[in-house]
Design a protein around this motif. Sequence first.
Motif, PDB file in Angstrom:
ATOM      1  N   VAL A 110       4.377   9.726 -10.380  1.00 20.19           N
ATOM      2  CA  VAL A 110       3.795  10.312 -11.067  1.00 20.19           C
ATOM      3  C   VAL A 110       2.664  11.298 -11.507  1.00 20.19           C
ATOM      4  O   VAL A 110       3.103  11.719 -12.271  1.00 20.19           O
ATOM      5  N   PHE A 111       1.702  11.616 -10.029  1.00 22.87           N
ATOM      6  CA  PHE A 111       1.547  12.419 -10.218  1.00 22.87           C
ATOM      7  C   PHE A 111       2.076  13.729 -10.051  1.00 22.87           C
ATOM      8  O   PHE A 111       2.503  14.808 -11.194  1.00 22.87           O
ATOM      9  N   ALA A 112       3.920  13.892  -9.169  1.00 16.76           N
ATOM     10  CA  ALA A 112       4.341  14.771  -9.355  1.00 16.76           C
ATOM     11  C   ALA A 112       4.958  14.551 -11.184  1.00 16.76           C
ATOM     12  O   ALA A 112       5.051  15.970 -11.941  1.00 16.76           O
ATOM     13  N   VAL A 113       6.014  14.312 -11.906  1.00 15.66           N
ATOM     14  CA  VAL A 113       5.996  13.983 -12.755  1.00 15.66           C
ATOM     15  C   VAL A 113       4.960  14.527 -14.392  1.00 15.66           C
ATOM     16  O   VAL A 113       5.449  15.103 -15.085  1.00 15.66           O
ATOM     17  N   ASN A 114       3.754  14.292 -14.265  1.00 19.91           N
ATOM     18  CA  ASN A 114       2.379  14.503 -14.585  1.00 19.91           C
ATOM     19  C   ASN A 114       2.613  16.315 -13.926  1.00 19.91           C
ATOM     20  O   ASN A 114       2.028  16.856 -16.263  1.00 19.91           O
ATOM     21  N   TRP A 115       2.488  16.892 -13.377  1.00 19.89           N
ATOM     22  CA  TRP A 115       2.444  17.956 -12.558  1.00 19.89           C
ATOM     23  C   TRP A 115       3.357  18.638 -13.185  1.00 19.89           C
ATOM     24  O   TRP A 115       3.226  19.621 -13.416  1.00 19.89           O
ATOM     25  N   VAL A 116       4.891  18.277 -13.133  1.00 19.91           N
ATOM     26  CA  VAL A 116       6.033  19.443 -13.903  1.00 19.91           C
ATOM     27  C   VAL A 116       5.880  19.026 -15.187  1.00 19.91           C
ATOM     28  O   VAL A 116       6.306  20.025 -16.034  1.00 19.91           O
ATOM     29  N   PRO A 176      -2.108   1.225 -12.190  1.00 22.04           N
ATOM     30  CA  PRO A 176      -1.532   0.336 -11.384  1.00 22.04           C
ATOM     31  C   PRO A 176      -0.031   0.176 -11.727  1.00 22.04           C
ATOM     32  O   PRO A 176       0.955   0.044 -11.233  1.00 22.04           O
ATOM     33  N   MET A 177       0.137  -0.169 -12.806  1.00 19.93           N
ATOM     34  CA  MET A 177       1.370  -1.395 -13.348  1.00 19.93           C
ATOM     35  C   MET A 177       2.215   0.374 -13.074  1.00 19.93           C
ATOM     36  O   MET A 177       3.730  -0.047 -12.331  1.00 19.93           O
ATOM     37  N   THR A 178       2.178   1.424 -13.369  1.00 21.51           N
ATOM     38  CA  THR A 178       2.892   2.457 -13.529  1.00 21.51           C
ATOM     39  C   THR A 178       2.897   2.972 -12.385  1.00 21.51           C
ATOM     40  O   THR A 178       4.384   3.294 -11.425  1.00 21.51           O
ATOM     41  N   ALA A 179       1.705   2.923 -11.300  1.00 18.32           N
ATOM     42  CA  ALA A 179       2.052   3.082  -9.733  1.00 18.32           C
ATOM     43  C   ALA A 179       2.889   2.562  -9.028  1.00 18.32           C
ATOM     44  O   ALA A 179       3.790   2.846  -8.361  1.00 18.32           O
ATOM     45  N   MET A 180       2.853   1.722  -9.496  1.00 20.15           N
ATOM     46  CA  MET A 180       3.416  -0.007  -8.516  1.00 20.15           C
ATOM     47  C   MET A 180       4.701   0.137  -8.943  1.00 20.15           C
ATOM     48  O   MET A 180       6.045   0.455  -8.265  1.00 20.15           O
ATOM     49  N   ALA A 208      12.201   7.425 -13.366  1.00 17.85           N
ATOM     50  CA  ALA A 208      12.741   8.129 -15.080  1.00 17.85           C
ATOM     51  C   ALA A 208      12.811   7.048 -15.792  1.00 17.85           C
ATOM     52  O   ALA A 208      12.860   7.063 -16.612  1.00 17.85           O
ATOM     53  N   ALA A 209      13.103   5.427 -15.379  1.00 20.07           N
ATOM     54  CA  ALA A 209      12.835   4.569 -16.674  1.00 20.07           C
ATOM     55  C   ALA A 209      11.535   4.215 -17.110  1.00 20.07           C
ATOM     56  O   ALA A 209      10.853   4.532 -18.397  1.00 20.07           O
ATOM     57  N   LEU A 210      10.920   4.885 -15.958  1.00 21.44           N
ATOM     58  CA  LEU A 210       9.201   4.712 -17.011  1.00 21.44           C
ATOM     59  C   LEU A 210       9.027   5.525 -18.106  1.00 21.44           C
ATOM     60  O   LEU A 210       8.759   6.221 -19.006  1.00 21.44           O
ATOM     61  N   ILE A 211       9.817   7.000 -17.540  1.00 23.48           N
ATOM     62  CA  ILE A 211       9.412   8.037 -18.610  1.00 23.48           C
ATOM     63  C   ILE A 211      10.673   8.026 -19.999  1.00 23.48           C
ATOM     64  O   ILE A 211      10.326   8.133 -20.790  1.00 23.48           O
ATOM     65  N   VAL A 212      11.196   7.683 -19.832  1.00 24.16           N
ATOM     66  CA  VAL A 212      12.481   7.173 -20.723  1.00 24.16           C
ATOM     67  C   VAL A 212      11.968   6.058 -21.197  1.00 24.16           C
ATOM     68  O   VAL A 212      11.470   6.109 -22.250  1.00 24.16           O
ATOM     69  N   VAL A 234       0.956  -1.207  -0.059  1.00 25.87           N
ATOM     70  CA  VAL A 234      -0.208   0.114   0.003  1.00 25.87           C
ATOM     71  C   VAL A 234       0.893   1.429   0.047  1.00 25.87           C
ATOM     72  O   VAL A 234       1.111   1.904  -0.455  1.00 25.87           O
ATOM     73  N   LYS A 235       2.163   1.415   0.696  1.00 22.42           N
ATOM     74  CA  LYS A 235       2.466   2.357   1.000  1.00 22.42           C
ATOM     75  C   LYS A 235       3.853   1.927  -0.611  1.00 22.42           C
ATOM     76  O   LYS A 235       3.834   3.921  -1.133  1.00 22.42           O
ATOM     77  N   SER A 236       3.921   1.769  -1.068  1.00 15.49           N
ATOM     78  CA  SER A 236       4.438   1.958  -2.374  1.00 15.49           C
ATOM     79  C   SER A 236       3.253   2.224  -3.671  1.00 15.49           C
ATOM     80  O   SER A 236       3.783   2.891  -4.205  1.00 15.49           O
ATOM     81  N   ALA A 237       2.886   1.828  -3.456  1.00 14.31           N
ATOM     82  CA  ALA A 237       0.784   2.443  -4.613  1.00 14.31           C
ATOM     83  C   ALA A 237       1.035   3.626  -3.873  1.00 14.31           C
ATOM     84  O   ALA A 237       1.351   4.661  -4.879  1.00 14.31           O
ATOM     85  N   VAL A 238       1.101   3.548  -2.775  1.00 15.48           N
ATOM     86  CA  VAL A 238       0.188   5.430  -2.650  1.00 15.48           C
ATOM     87  C   VAL A 238       1.681   6.879  -3.223  1.00 15.48           C
ATOM     88  O   VAL A 238       1.713   7.199  -3.598  1.00 15.48           O
ATOM     89  N   LEU A 239       2.839   5.865  -2.952  1.00 11.73           N
ATOM     90  CA  LEU A 239       4.108   7.266  -3.060  1.00 11.73           C
ATOM     91  C   LEU A 239       4.352   6.585  -5.147  1.00 11.73           C
ATOM     92  O   LEU A 239       4.836   8.075  -5.185  1.00 11.73           O
ATOM     93  N   GLY A 240       3.923   5.535  -5.234  1.00  9.06           N
ATOM     94  CA  GLY A 240       4.331   5.574  -6.712  1.00  9.06           C
ATOM     95  C   GLY A 240       3.432   6.164  -7.301  1.00  9.06           C
ATOM     96  O   GLY A 240       3.325   6.856  -7.949  1.00  9.06           O
TER      97      GLY A 240
END
Length: 89
Positions: free
Chosen positions: A45-51, A63-67, A78-82, A35-41
């Motif tokens: 992702v929200f921070a990347v989308n905001w910036v 769910p896959m990108t969040a996890m 960074a790997a997801l962005i690349v 649960v903690k990992s999913a929330v941090l994910g």
Amino acid sequence: MPNPHLLLWAGLALMGVFAASQVLRYPGQVFWWVVKSAVLGCLFVFAVNWVGQYVHYHLPFNPMTAMAAGLLGIPGVAALIVLHLWLYA
């Protein structure tokens, strides 16, 4: 020499047995860790989308990108962005 595929499957089976034993031994801790990992994910992702809105970049939220972001942290983001830029550019 053993078949490399056999070694791969044996390694995956050992990791699966280890993961299952941890879940059975500490179910509450594993649940809260996921649960903690999913929330941090989600936050990453929200921070990347905001910036990214300033440079017209959007990382899909599912769910896959969040996890992946939660389990791997900043290098995972960074790997997801690349990967997203590489596959969908």
